[in-house]
Each structure stands twice: as C-alpha cells, then as structure tokens.
Design a protein around this motif. Structure first.
Motif, PDB file in Angstrom:
ATOM      1  N   GLY A   1      31.771   1.354  57.284  1.00  0.00           N
ATOM      2  CA  GLY A   1      31.853   0.332  58.328  1.00  0.00           C
ATOM      3  C   GLY A   1      33.086  -0.541  58.233  1.00  0.00           C
ATOM      4  N   ARG A   2      34.012  -0.179  57.329  1.00  0.00           N
ATOM      5  CA  ARG A   2      35.246  -0.972  57.176  1.00  0.00           C
ATOM      6  C   ARG A   2      36.453  -0.293  57.811  1.00  0.00           C
ATOM      7  NH1 ARG A   2      36.929  -2.489  51.703  1.00  0.00           N
ATOM      8  NH2 ARG A   2      36.239  -0.429  50.997  1.00  0.00           N
ATOM      9  N   CYS A   3      36.375   1.006  58.048  1.00  0.00           N
ATOM     10  CA  CYS A   3      37.431   1.824  58.639  1.00  0.00           C
ATOM     11  C   CYS A   3      38.616   2.036  57.699  1.00  0.00           C
ATOM     12  CB  CYS A   3      37.944   1.280  59.973  1.00  0.00           C
ATOM     13  SG  CYS A   3      39.057   2.481  60.775  1.00  0.00           S
ATOM     14  N   ASN A   4      38.606   3.193  57.057  1.00  0.00           N
ATOM     15  CA  ASN A   4      39.695   3.585  56.164  1.00  0.00           C
ATOM     16  C   ASN A   4      40.839   4.129  57.025  1.00  0.00           C
ATOM     17  OD1 ASN A   4      39.891   5.982  53.374  1.00  0.00           O
ATOM     18  ND2 ASN A   4      41.341   4.452  54.116  1.00  0.00           N
ATOM     19  N   VAL A   5      41.712   3.229  57.466  1.00  0.00           N
ATOM     20  CA  VAL A   5      42.734   3.540  58.473  1.00  0.00           C
ATOM     21  C   VAL A   5      43.742   4.583  58.002  1.00  0.00           C
ATOM     22  CG1 VAL A   5      44.593   2.567  59.882  1.00  0.00           C
ATOM     23  CG2 VAL A   5      42.479   1.275  59.522  1.00  0.00           C
ATOM     24  N   THR A   6      44.239   4.431  56.774  1.00  0.00           N
ATOM     25  CA  THR A   6      45.232   5.362  56.244  1.00  0.00           C
ATOM     26  C   THR A   6      45.283   5.201  54.729  1.00  0.00           C
ATOM     27  OG1 THR A   6      47.532   6.154  56.460  1.00  0.00           O
ATOM     28  CG2 THR A   6      47.191   3.757  56.517  1.00  0.00           C
ATOM     29  N   HIS A   7      46.318   5.745  54.108  1.00  0.00           N
ATOM     30  CA  HIS A   7      46.481   5.674  52.652  1.00  0.00           C
ATOM     31  C   HIS A   7      47.873   5.146  52.350  1.00  0.00           C
ATOM     32  CE1 HIS A   7      44.497   7.114  48.884  1.00  0.00           C
ATOM     33  NE2 HIS A   7      45.719   6.998  48.414  1.00  0.00           N
ATOM     34  N   ASN A   8      48.004   4.398  51.264  1.00  0.00           N
ATOM     35  CA  ASN A   8      49.300   3.745  51.012  1.00  0.00           C
ATOM     36  C   ASN A   8      50.277   4.621  50.223  1.00  0.00           C
ATOM     37  OD1 ASN A   8      48.148   3.532  48.446  1.00  0.00           O
ATOM     38  ND2 ASN A   8      49.047   1.519  48.043  1.00  0.00           N
ATOM     39  N   ILE A   9      50.347   5.879  50.604  1.00  0.00           N
ATOM     40  CA  ILE A   9      51.425   6.767  50.161  1.00  0.00           C
ATOM     41  C   ILE A   9      52.394   6.852  51.335  1.00  0.00           C
ATOM     42  CG2 ILE A   9      52.035   9.133  49.519  1.00  0.00           C
ATOM     43  CD1 ILE A   9      49.219   9.366  48.287  1.00  0.00           C
ATOM     44  N   PHE A  10      53.653   6.520  51.091  1.00  0.00           N
ATOM     45  CA  PHE A  10      54.588   6.419  52.211  1.00  0.00           C
ATOM     46  C   PHE A  10      55.654   7.512  52.225  1.00  0.00           C
ATOM     47  CE2 PHE A  10      52.992   2.050  51.458  1.00  0.00           C
ATOM     48  CZ  PHE A  10      52.238   1.961  52.627  1.00  0.00           C
ATOM     49  N   SER A  11      55.568   8.453  51.295  1.00  0.00           N
ATOM     50  CA  SER A  11      56.460   9.613  51.308  1.00  0.00           C
ATOM     51  C   SER A  11      55.816  10.720  52.128  1.00  0.00           C
ATOM     52  CB  SER A  11      56.702  10.111  49.875  1.00  0.00           C
ATOM     53  OG  SER A  11      57.163  11.451  49.873  1.00  0.00           O
ATOM     54  N   PRO A  12      56.458  11.177  53.206  1.00  0.00           N
ATOM     55  CA  PRO A  12      55.886  12.252  54.022  1.00  0.00           C
ATOM     56  C   PRO A  12      55.569  13.505  53.207  1.00  0.00           C
ATOM     57  CG  PRO A  12      57.675  11.217  55.213  1.00  0.00           C
ATOM     58  CD  PRO A  12      57.703  10.658  53.813  1.00  0.00           C
ATOM     59  N   GLU A  13      56.453  13.826  52.276  1.00  0.00           N
ATOM     60  CA  GLU A  13      56.239  15.023  51.459  1.00  0.00           C
ATOM     61  C   GLU A  13      54.998  14.881  50.587  1.00  0.00           C
ATOM     62  OE1 GLU A  13      58.591  17.862  48.226  1.00  0.00           O
ATOM     63  OE2 GLU A  13      59.597  16.114  49.087  1.00  0.00           O
ATOM     64  N   GLU A  14      54.868  13.733  49.924  1.00  0.00           N
ATOM     65  CA  GLU A  14      53.710  13.516  49.072  1.00  0.00           C
ATOM     66  C   GLU A  14      52.432  13.399  49.889  1.00  0.00           C
ATOM     67  OE1 GLU A  14      52.152  10.491  45.515  1.00  0.00           O
ATOM     68  OE2 GLU A  14      54.133  10.190  46.424  1.00  0.00           O
ATOM     69  N   PHE A  15      52.498  12.708  51.032  1.00  0.00           N
ATOM     70  CA  PHE A  15      51.319  12.520  51.877  1.00  0.00           C
ATOM     71  C   PHE A  15      50.772  13.866  52.346  1.00  0.00           C
ATOM     72  CE2 PHE A  15      48.519  10.759  55.000  1.00  0.00           C
ATOM     73  CZ  PHE A  15      48.357   9.422  54.681  1.00  0.00           C
TER      74      PHE A  15
END
Length: 409
Positions: A50-64
């Motif tokens: 119920g909190r909404c996991n919007v995204t993840h704080n990895i900001f490298s496109p390759e790693e993501f």
C-alpha cells in the motif's frame, strides 16, 4: 481548426496512465484511456503493502537492466532514454518526492500509494485525458486508411490515429494481437512463493533470515537475499527472485522440484568451526544458547534441535561430532521439496507476452502493425521484485508517448 490527433490507450494501470499523461500535454493530441474494470491503477494501490514501490535507486542503465530475467537486453538502451533517475525527476516535477530505503526500493515520502494515484488522476483531469471505465472491449480493427477502431458493444468511439496497448497480462488482448500477426510468448507465472510442507517449517511462520542462498539444482537457478518462512512454505526476496529467474523451468516441472537452502550464506566448514569453537569455549552452556557469530532465530534453532532429536537443555560439552555435522548441514545445505506455488500477495507478474522481436524498443512501436505501441507487462518483459516492474512500465510508457508526440507534429 485542425483535427486533433486522436490516441486510444487500452489499460488503466501504471503503463497506460503514464503513457496517457506524457502524451496529453501535447497541444494537438487528444487521449482516451479505456479500462475494462472500474479499479484504475489497482496494482499501484497495493504495491509495497500500500506504499507503492515506484522504482529502485540504481541509476546505471546497465546495472538496472540486470534485474530483468526477460527483456534486460532491450531495456538496457531504453533506460538510457528514460531510467530510474528520470522517474524520480518526473515525480518531483509533479510535486511527489521519493525516498530510498536501505534495500534500494523507492517510495513516496508519504508512504502511501494514494499519493501516486492522486498525482496521476489529478494530472489526467488537468490535461484533459478522457477516461472510460467499465468498457468491455470486444476487439481491435485497423482500417485500410490506417486508423484504429476499438470494438465496444453499443458504443462508437470513432477512429484513432494511434493505439497504445498497456493491458498487462490479458490473454484476450494477446489473442487479438496474435490475430493481427504478433507472436505471443506463452505466459507463465513469475514472482511467486514456494509451497513446502516440512516439519522444519511447522509453526515457524514469520521467522526470517537476513541473508540466505536458495538453489534449484534441477533448474540451475540460484538467488541470495532475505528469506521468510510463511505458513505455507518459503517467501522473501531470495525466493521471489529465484521464482522469476526460473519461472519457465518451474512451470515445466509443475512446481514440484528440489530446493536447497543455505540459511546463513556460510560454508559447511565455517559453521562447523563456529560450533566446535563454541563447544570448546562454552562447554557448560545449554544448547538453547546460540553461538553469537551465527544469526539464527531462536525459534528456528530450537525447532531444529527438536527435529534432530537433540535435547536443547543438554550441554554444549555433550554435543557429539555427528550432531555438529547434522546441525551444520541443516543450516547450510538443507533440502526441501517444493510441492506448489503461491502468489506474491496480490502482485501477479507473468513471464511472457508480446514477443520482444516484434517491437522496436527505440519507439515501442509494433513492427507488425504501424501506429500500435506497447507499454508494460503486455510485453514479454518482467523484472524481479523491488520496483523493477514499475520502472519497465514507466520507461516503455514514456518512450511510446514520446514517439506518438513526434508523429503528431
């Protein structure tokens, strides 16, 4: 006055809404969002408890992109155009601030999914997105002139210049798309828990291990992460990730296979040495005392002693070499029989959908039907738990919207 450029979006979930919102700010585009149910953004509402996991704080496109069992290669370059950092910025521009937790998951600072829903519905109203709910679409047709007609009983919506398909795991829509020439990768469940009936887990519901390694020898899959014992078996990030990476193999085995668990992410010899050293330094302590170097929940330890017929009121001095071996094996190489699967709460994700080779990921446009675009889980793309599936939705929706905006010029 020139005729507006009309776009229909099928699906009122994360991908559909995000695509609609990013198109609707264009002065020439008129967006109609169509959803079969009356519950818009239902997955957004339940995500992350119920909190909404919007995204993840990895900001490298390759790693993501490494967190996608299927579709990572295609998303690698899509994330260059709109990645997790762009998501954070987009929401910030709408007045919604996100925060990262220790495990990297990102949530609105309000800890409420309603913040995201209010943002989307408010912006949709402001931008003039026409929202139609309770619409049972019967089919999709493309005219000789290149316009799209959406078949709905008793309602004439007119013709549309472009169409965005963001219907998630809809078998009916996949049938329509297949009839239009798209290849559909047969969908199977992904992101699910393992059903296990075993005396070692009886009464242990709620117990967790901070870092475990789970292995499916017959599926050649493995995963590390937190592990949770539930009343039906095993769950937690380690299990959910493993279910995603081995989704097809598990389906083929009808969810009946062997699971090996290293509860401590330590070798057998490392654990044996801890036990031997503890026995030597604390011979008079009861076996109910757990060596401080091993993070074993007390309830699980006591249940394990009982399972191995070891008296927890006995002394460490009396613990035999055979018992030390058995305890070490149960903590590092435990074997369980998986007898079925469950779902991850209500967040159902599938492996399968529109074949990625039928889609241009630079534009998200179909290679088979020009003017048709895709966003989200309707594609054969899925990520592990942690905000990765939503990021797939945001990225593919944004790219589809940008592509249509260019067409409307």
């Amino acid at each position: 006055m020139p005729r507006p450029y009309k776009v229909a979006v099928l699906g009122g979930g994360a991908g559909g809404f995000f695509s609609a919102l990013n198109m609707a700010t264009h002065p020439s585009i008129q967006v109609t969002l169509i959803d079969r149910s009356g519950q818009l953004l239902s997955k957004v509402r339940i995500s992350g408890g119920g909190r909404c996991n919007v995204t993840h704080n990895i900001f490298s496109p390759e790693e993501f992109s490494r967190f996608y069992p299927r579709g990572g290669r295609e998303l690698r370059y899509a994330f260059e155009r709109f990645g997790s950092g762009d998501t954070v910025t987009w929401f910030k521009d709408q007045g919604v601030l996100l925060k990262a937790e220790k495990d990297g998951r990102m949530f609105p600072i309000t800890d409420s999914s309603e913040t995201i829903i209010d943002c989307f519905t408010g912006l949709a109203a402001k931008c003039g997105v026409k929202i139609l709910t309770g619409m049972d679409v019967k089919g999709i047709h493309k005219t000789e002139s290149g316009q799209f007609i959406i078949k709905i009983d008793g309602i004439d919506l007119g013709e549309f210049d472009c169409l965005v398909i963001a219907t998630g795991s809809s078998r009916q829509v996949w049938k329509w798309l297949e009839a239009m020439g798209h290849r559909i990768v047969d969908p199977v469940p992904s992101l699910f828990t393992f059903k296990i009936q075993d005396p070692r887990l009886d009464g242990m519901s709620g117990i967790s291990f901070a870092e475990s390694e789970c292995i499916l020898p017959e599926c050649k899959g493995s995963s590390k992460g937190p592990l949770l014992i539930t009343h039906w078996g095993l769950s937690g990030p380690a299990i959910l990730r493993l279910s995603a990476w081995s989704a097809r193999e598990l389906f083929e085995k009808k969810y009946n296979t062997l699971l090996k668990v290293n509860f401590l992410c330590k070798t057998l010899e490392e654990v044996k040495k801890v036990f031997i050293d503890f026995k030597s330094s604390h011979p008079k302590k009861n076996l109910s005392n757990i060596p401080e170097h091993l993070t074993i929940p007390k309830r699980y330890w006591e249940n394990l002693l009982q399972y191995l017929s070891i008296d927890n009121q006995g002394k460490w001095a009396d613990l035999s070499a055979k018992s030390i071996q058995s305890l070490s094996e149960e903590l590092t190489t435990a074997k369980f029989d998986i007898i079925g699967k469950g779902e991850f709460k209500e967040e159902f994700v599938t492996a399968g959908g529109v074949n990625r080779k039928d889609v241009n990921f630079n534009t998200m446009e179909s290679k088979i039907v020009p003017g048709m675009f895709f966003a989200g889980e309707v594609l054969d793309v899925d990520g592990i738990t942690g905000g990765f599936n939503f990021q797939n939705a945001w990225t593919t929706a944004w790219i589809s919207a940008e592509s249509i905006r260019k067409k409307a010029h």
